[in-house]
Scaffold this active site. Structure first.
Site, short mmCIF file in Angstrom:
data_model
loop_
_atom_site.label_atom_id
_atom_site.label_comp_id
_atom_site.label_asym_id
_atom_site.label_seq_id
_atom_site.Cartn_x
_atom_site.Cartn_y
_atom_site.Cartn_z
N GLY A 12 -8.36 4.50 4.63
CA GLY A 12 -8.47 3.29 3.82
C GLY A 12 -9.62 3.29 2.84
N ASP B 233 0.88 -1.16 0.00
CA ASP B 233 0.00 0.00 0.00
C ASP B 233 0.93 1.22 0.00
OD1 ASP B 233 -2.30 1.61 0.33
OD2 ASP B 233 -1.94 1.69 2.49
N ARG C 106 -11.80 8.43 -2.36
CA ARG C 106 -12.15 9.84 -2.28
C ARG C 106 -13.66 10.06 -2.24
NH1 ARG C 106 -9.93 12.90 -7.20
NH2 ARG C 106 -8.12 11.65 -6.62
N ASP D 97 0.11 5.03 1.10
CA ASP D 97 0.03 5.96 2.24
C ASP D 97 0.05 5.21 3.56
OD1 ASP D 97 -0.08 8.44 3.42
OD2 ASP D 97 -2.26 8.48 3.49
#
Length: 211
Positions: free
Chosen positions: A45, A8, A48, A10
């Site tokens: 997680g 992943d 947007r 971020d």
């Protein structure tokens, strides 16, 4: 035998959480919705659009699709402006050393991120060249906790899930990896400890020699 590592972005490679939080706070303030770091935890997680819908839910608001689209574009513009000065100093502990060592030992490396800005961020960090595949939120129809992003990443490096380890910092990502049949390491989020195969505070604690 483990041959690939899927990360992943971020919270594992770089932390842009504060940038996201401040951008969403601008939007929430505009809507008159109370939004603090506590409410921000609800957005970790998720993508947007779902993040904006969660903010609207917090304020008991409904908007038409055009307004939602406008706010999503505004949030992303604020966010991109805030990360314009990201550089190698923003890379989290242990990341670059692990990537370099993994490449030297012929591991295949991939990114599996819900962020649509993954390539932009990796370019800013000068890390793109390490990865054999980069899968972001613009490339999949179903986002985490659906496993599609990780399954696509594994397919792009020609490996099966049982040949890969996924590194995640959010419960939605952990669920996605598990549903896809991957071994998963939790990174930097102690709340994941009881859900993952192994837990590390950062990638500096991960030892390739154990594989």
């Amino acid at each position: 035998m483990i041959k690939g590592l899927i990360f992943d972005l971020d919270g594992v490679i770089v932390s842009t959480e504060q940038h996201h939080y401040l951008a969403w706070k601008v939007i929430a303030d505009k809507l008159g919705v109370v939004f603090t770091s506590k409410e921000n935890e609800l957005l970790k997680g998720i993508n947007r659009r779902d993040s904006l819908l969660k903010i609207l839910e917090l304020g008991n608001l409904t908007l038409d699709e055009d307004k939602i689209s406008d706010l999503l574009l505004e949030k992303n513009k604020i966010y991109l402006n805030s990360i314009a000065f990201l550089d190698k100093g923003s890379i989290l502990l242990g990341v670059e050393n692990l990537l370099q060592t993994a490449k030297e030992n012929n591991f295949l490396l991939a990114i599996g991120s819900s962020s649509r800005n993954a390539k932009f961020i990796l370019d800013k960090l000068e890390l793109s060249s390490y990865f054999d595949a980069i899968v972001d939120g613009s490339m999949v129809k179903k986002l985490k906790p659906d496993p599609q992003v990780f399954l696509m990443a594994a397919k792009m490096i020609y490996l099966s899930p049982n040949q890969c380890i996924v590194f995640e910092d959010a419960i939605s990502g952990v669920k996605a990896a598990q549903r896809g049949g991957f071994r998963v390491y939790g990174v930097g989020n102690p709340n994941l400890n009881s859900y993952v195969d192994d837990y590390i505070e950062n990638l500096d604690e991960f030892d390739l020699k154990l594989l």
